[in-house]
Write a protein that holds these residues in place. Structure first.
Motif, PDB file in Angstrom:
ATOM      1  N   ALA A   1      52.525  29.855  31.565  1.00  0.00           N
ATOM      2  CA  ALA A   1      51.139  29.390  31.507  1.00  0.00           C
ATOM      3  C   ALA A   1      50.763  28.671  32.800  1.00  0.00           C
ATOM      4  N   TRP A   2      51.680  27.880  33.331  1.00  0.00           N
ATOM      5  CA  TRP A   2      51.423  27.152  34.577  1.00  0.00           C
ATOM      6  C   TRP A   2      51.278  28.116  35.750  1.00  0.00           C
ATOM      7  N   LEU A   3      52.193  29.075  35.842  1.00  0.00           N
ATOM      8  CA  LEU A   3      52.133  30.037  36.946  1.00  0.00           C
ATOM      9  C   LEU A   3      50.833  30.833  36.916  1.00  0.00           C
ATOM     10  N   THR A   4      50.414  31.247  35.715  1.00  0.00           N
ATOM     11  CA  THR A   4      49.188  32.031  35.605  1.00  0.00           C
ATOM     12  C   THR A   4      47.977  31.176  35.949  1.00  0.00           C
ATOM     13  N   ASP A   5      47.969  29.951  35.478  1.00  0.00           N
ATOM     14  CA  ASP A   5      46.882  29.031  35.814  1.00  0.00           C
ATOM     15  C   ASP A   5      46.807  28.821  37.323  1.00  0.00           C
ATOM     16  N   THR A   6      47.962  28.712  37.962  1.00  0.00           N
ATOM     17  CA  THR A   6      47.996  28.508  39.416  1.00  0.00           C
ATOM     18  C   THR A   6      47.401  29.699  40.152  1.00  0.00           C
ATOM     19  N   GLN A   7      47.770  30.911  39.736  1.00  0.00           N
ATOM     20  CA  GLN A   7      47.236  32.094  40.419  1.00  0.00           C
ATOM     21  C   GLN A   7      45.749  32.291  40.133  1.00  0.00           C
ATOM     22  N   LEU A   8      45.296  31.901  38.947  1.00  0.00           N
ATOM     23  CA  LEU A   8      43.860  31.935  38.674  1.00  0.00           C
ATOM     24  C   LEU A   8      43.117  30.985  39.615  1.00  0.00           C
ATOM     25  N   THR A   9      43.662  29.797  39.801  1.00  0.00           N
ATOM     26  CA  THR A   9      43.056  28.829  40.712  1.00  0.00           C
ATOM     27  C   THR A   9      43.056  29.354  42.142  1.00  0.00           C
ATOM     28  N   ASP A  10      44.158  30.011  42.533  1.00  0.00           N
ATOM     29  CA  ASP A  10      44.243  30.583  43.882  1.00  0.00           C
ATOM     30  C   ASP A  10      43.191  31.669  44.083  1.00  0.00           C
ATOM     31  N   ALA A  11      42.938  32.475  43.048  1.00  0.00           N
ATOM     32  CA  ALA A  11      41.946  33.547  43.157  1.00  0.00           C
ATOM     33  C   ALA A  11      40.544  32.965  43.334  1.00  0.00           C
ATOM     34  N   GLN A  12      40.236  31.900  42.599  1.00  0.00           N
ATOM     35  CA  GLN A  12      38.930  31.266  42.759  1.00  0.00           C
ATOM     36  C   GLN A  12      38.807  30.615  44.128  1.00  0.00           C
TER      37      GLN A  12
ATOM     38  N   ALA B   1      42.434  38.331  43.841  1.00  0.00           N
ATOM     39  CA  ALA B   1      42.270  37.545  45.065  1.00  0.00           C
ATOM     40  C   ALA B   1      41.907  38.453  46.241  1.00  0.00           C
ATOM     41  N   GLU B   2      42.540  39.629  46.327  1.00  0.00           N
ATOM     42  CA  GLU B   2      42.206  40.584  47.390  1.00  0.00           C
ATOM     43  C   GLU B   2      40.764  41.080  47.239  1.00  0.00           C
ATOM     44  N   LEU B   3      40.370  41.380  45.992  1.00  0.00           N
ATOM     45  CA  LEU B   3      39.019  41.872  45.746  1.00  0.00           C
ATOM     46  C   LEU B   3      37.977  40.840  46.160  1.00  0.00           C
ATOM     47  N   THR B   4      38.188  39.583  45.776  1.00  0.00           N
ATOM     48  CA  THR B   4      37.211  38.563  46.117  1.00  0.00           C
ATOM     49  C   THR B   4      37.164  38.320  47.627  1.00  0.00           C
ATOM     50  N   GLY B   5      38.336  38.349  48.274  1.00  0.00           N
ATOM     51  CA  GLY B   5      38.364  38.144  49.718  1.00  0.00           C
ATOM     52  C   GLY B   5      37.608  39.221  50.460  1.00  0.00           C
ATOM     53  N   TRP B   6      37.813  40.483  50.039  1.00  0.00           N
ATOM     54  CA  TRP B   6      37.112  41.605  50.683  1.00  0.00           C
ATOM     55  C   TRP B   6      35.618  41.593  50.352  1.00  0.00           C
ATOM     56  N   ALA B   7      35.303  41.463  49.056  1.00  0.00           N
ATOM     57  CA  ALA B   7      33.905  41.566  48.632  1.00  0.00           C
ATOM     58  C   ALA B   7      33.071  40.417  49.183  1.00  0.00           C
ATOM     59  N   GLY B   8      33.662  39.222  49.257  1.00  0.00           N
ATOM     60  CA  GLY B   8      32.922  38.091  49.790  1.00  0.00           C
ATOM     61  C   GLY B   8      32.639  38.227  51.272  1.00  0.00           C
ATOM     62  N   ARG B   9      33.645  38.631  52.029  1.00  0.00           N
ATOM     63  CA  ARG B   9      33.482  38.690  53.489  1.00  0.00           C
ATOM     64  C   ARG B   9      32.770  39.952  53.954  1.00  0.00           C
ATOM     65  N   ASP B  10      33.147  41.109  53.421  1.00  0.00           N
ATOM     66  CA  ASP B  10      32.589  42.367  53.917  1.00  0.00           C
ATOM     67  C   ASP B  10      31.301  42.779  53.216  1.00  0.00           C
ATOM     68  N   LEU B  11      31.143  42.414  51.954  1.00  0.00           N
ATOM     69  CA  LEU B  11      29.979  42.865  51.198  1.00  0.00           C
ATOM     70  C   LEU B  11      28.971  41.752  50.948  1.00  0.00           C
ATOM     71  N   GLY B  12      29.365  40.522  51.241  1.00  0.00           N
ATOM     72  CA  GLY B  12      28.443  39.407  51.051  1.00  0.00           C
ATOM     73  C   GLY B  12      28.128  39.093  49.603  1.00  0.00           C
ATOM     74  N   VAL B  13      29.010  39.456  48.673  1.00  0.00           N
ATOM     75  CA  VAL B  13      28.714  39.200  47.264  1.00  0.00           C
ATOM     76  C   VAL B  13      28.937  37.727  46.941  1.00  0.00           C
ATOM     77  N   GLY B  14      28.235  37.263  45.903  1.00  0.00           N
ATOM     78  CA  GLY B  14      28.339  35.865  45.526  1.00  0.00           C
ATOM     79  C   GLY B  14      29.242  35.617  44.348  1.00  0.00           C
ATOM     80  N   PHE B  15      29.647  36.696  43.633  1.00  0.00           N
ATOM     81  CA  PHE B  15      30.501  36.498  42.462  1.00  0.00           C
ATOM     82  C   PHE B  15      31.210  37.800  42.102  1.00  0.00           C
TER      83      PHE B  15
END
Length: 703
Positions: free
Chosen positions: A354-365, A179-193
């Motif tokens: 399984a539920w907790l992991t699914d939740t954090q995966l959803t949060d990361a996306q 989640a930290e990686l996507t937040g940084w890469a999306g905002r600072d680097l403009g990456v799409g994925f």
């Protein structure tokens, strides 16, 4: 010792009747390692593949009976077990029906129709009644003609999540880091994925197989990726002293990897997280959380109950279910039902994980999308599962007993490959309307902006290796590619997600074209893109395909810096993996790299006089400028390339000679670097700026 006559029989090609029977069941009797060469499969390989499909061809009489039965069945049946209808196109399976046949459709929603016109996408029930009274029932897969369109051109990062530790990781990268990686890469680097390795649930035990491509289950994620502190109940656990002690031990694990050069120890990480999660699980869920958990249990149903039951039983009887007490080997037996009741607390614990992991995966996306990413997280689907894991226990009827997936001998590997993964039975998949495949895709698309499918050619055919035989004694078994693609397009469209197929290596003619027709992107890696039908030189950027993810390297290949310097050859030499003299390998690698440098210089992508004065960092940037010159819809950067890492994450052909899947991301000197250091790295930012300011390096409009 095998008698000479038996040995000869073992290697003889199939006869005419066996070949005909094999053809009718989708079992190949030969394969082509190159366009100009055909190799016959052995009669033994074909017979054993048929046996795994429930067809007895072991004796001449059995063979004749099986052939007659199959021909009669195909002659008399009205419909195949699964019928595919692409929206807006004719349905070939219906054209052979007798005149006057009546059709009746029950949709997923329970509505009834007497025509296929205007049916919504979904998996419906189709009934056909012929004038002579014969009736057939089939699953009807109605899918859009192709996947959702690519949302413009984008660039992104490729990373093995476990390898990217932050200052908060418990010894390996986790979903909080993602989640930290996507937040940084999306905002600072403009990456799409951001593309990650498979996060499937692993087979428990010590030592755990570190490969993310041989999981216990592809259906559910692995809780080892949880950021424990991000679980809301963590703050309310009553034994905070024990949690503090576990955090301190986790900090020592992290320091051992980042500061002392030790390998990532997944087992040690999970031991600490499991203890912490046991404490967290004692905290009662609040009303809202309890409702969310109940909804997850209801949505996942029997699949989750089986998954959690397998893990609860594995705690008692070990992770190889084939060695459990006989009654427990059947997920539907009375003994298993009793054990599930007796172990209900452990079953609930694994369900909650399984539920907790699914939740954090959803949060990361969600974090990725909120950071502006057009795609977000690209998840990875492994080609199969461990033969002793949760999926093979819960879905035994869908796996081919006594078979393993691999690859036939080719120019690069004369021995072939056996990956140790049991294949799905195509006949059983078709009979149930591809239910396990559908539920698998639906689960992965819950938290994915796109899905990468490893060895996407497996949607068409897989190389089956009989247990106890070398990979050379296998044969191809065909799947209904139309149905596999239709289900894929259906589920991806429902999720609004893209699909990327890993189609590297030998690909059957027509496969890439059929994938492209349905909107599945391919995978193009720079070092492999040459004019193989011409002079063999590097393929100029304008000649690359557009419908692909273009990268400089992958997790199975050397990082770009190592490729440019030839260090990958030296590494293989140290490990004794070279099959030719070192000087020959060095010269070939140097010539290969020199041709690419010439191409980069020709295009003006290198700095210095004709490129000769370019630094390693300049050359890595030039490689990615080249990728931008191609029309590829997606351009991916192997994250370790951004900090100068030289070590591959996985070295195919090795087991314990090399620390596959256990290395942290490191800089050019081999010093492990944290996520925070990656984010602050001038080298990383300079490389990503190359992709962000595409400008003159972008392909022409419409390319």
């Amino acid at each position: 010792m095998t008698a000479p006559r038996e040995e000869a029989a073992h290697h003889q090609p199939p006869g005419e009747e066996l070949s005909r029977l094999a053809e009718l069941h989708g079992v190949a009797t030969s394969y082509s390692p190159s366009p100009d060469r055909t190799v016959p499969a052995t009669a033994t390989a074909v017979t054993r593949a048929l046996a795994a499909l429930g067809v007895d061809a072991s004796t001449p009489q059995a063979l004749r009976t099986a052939l007659a039965d199959r021909e009669r069945h195909l002659r008399e049946r009205l419909l195949p077990p699964t019928v595919v209808a692409w929206s807006g196109s004719p349905v070939p399976a219906l054209t052979a029906l007798p005149d006057g046949t009546r059709l009746h459709v029950t949709t997923e929603e329970g509505a009834t129709r007497t025509s296929l016109d205007g049916l919504p996408p979904g998996v419906h029930e189709l009934t056909a009644t012929a004038p002579d009274g014969r009736t057939a029932r089939s699953h009807l897969v109605v899918a859009p003609p192709r996947l959702p369109s690519v949302p413009g051109r984008s660039h992104g990062l490729l990373v093995q999540l476990y390898s990217l530790l932050s200052s908060r990781s418990w010894g390996m990268g986790d979903l909080g880091d993602l989640a930290e990686l996507t937040g940084w890469a999306g905002r600072d680097l403009g990456v799409g994925f951001v593309q990650v390795n498979p996060l499937h649930a692993a087979v428990p035990g010590t030592p755990t197989d570190p490969s993310p491509y041989r999981p216990s289950s592809r259906r559910f994620p692995d809780p080892v990726h949880l950021r424990v502190e991000d679980v809301p109940e963590y703050a309310y656990a009553d034994d905070q002293e024990t949690l503090r002690s576990l955090r301190e031990r986790a900090a020592r694990l992290r320091a051992a990897v980042l500061e002392k050069g030790e390998l990532i120890d997944r087992d040690a990480v999970w031991d600490l997280k499991r203890q912490a999660l046991e404490l967290v699980a004692r905290v009662p869920l609040g009303p809202g959380r309890q409702a969310a958990y109940r909804a997850f249990l209801a949505e996942q149903g029997q699949a989750l109950e089986d998954h959690a039951t397998w893990y609860a039983l594995a705690e008692v009887h070990g992770s190889d279910w084939t060695r459990w007490p006989e009654g427990l080997r059947d997920p539907r037996s009375a003994e298993t039902a009793r054990a599930r009741t007796e172990l209900r607390d452990r079953v609930d614990f694994h369900s909650r994980l399984a539920w907790l992991t699914d939740t954090q995966l959803t949060d990361a996306q969600r974090a990725a999308r909120e950071a502006g990413m057009a795609v977000g997280i690209v998840h990875d689907l492994a080609v199969g599962v461990h033969p002793e894991g949760a999926d093979t226990w819960a879905q035994q009827e869908y796996f081919a007993a006594g078979m393993s997936v691999g690859a036939p001998p080719d120019a690069f590997n004369a021995r072939g490959q056996d990956w140790g993964l049991p294949p799905w039975r195509p006949d059983r998949l078709a009979a149930c309307g591809y239910a396990p495949y559908r539920s698998l895709l639906r689960a992965l698309f819950r938290s994915a902006g796109a899905l990468r499918i490893d060895h996407v050619m497996g949607l068409f055919r897989l190389w089956w290796v009989p247990q106890g035989e070398p990979p050379t004694q296998g044969t191809y078994v065909r799947y209904d590619a139309e149905a596999m693609l239709a289900v894929l397009v259906l589920e991806a469209s429902r999720a609004g997600a893209m699909v990327i197929g890993e189609d590297l290596g030998t690909v059957e003619p027509g496969v890439r074209e059929r994938l492209r027709e349905r909107g599945v992107l391919g995978t193009s890696v720079l070092w492999f893109e040459r004019d193989w039908t011409g002079d063999g030189r590097p393929l100029p950027p304008e000649s690359w395909r557009a419908d692909c993810l273009a990268t400089a390297t992958t997790h199975d290949l050397p990082p770009t810096a190592a490729r440019l310097t030839g260090e990958h050859v030296e590494l293989r030499d140290r490990l004794g993996l070279l099959t030719r003299p070192l000087d020959v390998e060095r010269a070939e690698a140097a010539a290969d790299t020199a041709e690419w440098r010439e191409e980069l210089a020709r295009l003006g992508l290198l700095t210095g006089s004709g490129g000769s004065g370019s630094s390693e960092e300049d050359e890595v940037q030039a490689v990615h400028r080249f990728l931008l010159r191609t029309p590829a819809h997606m351009v991916g950067v192997w994250l370790p390339d951004g900090v100068g890492d030289r070590r591959p994450q996985n070295l195919p052909g090795t087991w314990d000679q090399y620390p596959n899947w256990r290395l942290p991301v490191a800089d050019a000197e081999g010093r492990p670097v944290t996520l925070e250091e990656v984010a602050a790295s001038p080298r990383m930012r300079a490389l990503m700026e190359v992709l962000r300011s595409r400008g003159e390096d972008a392909p022409p409009a419409g390319g």
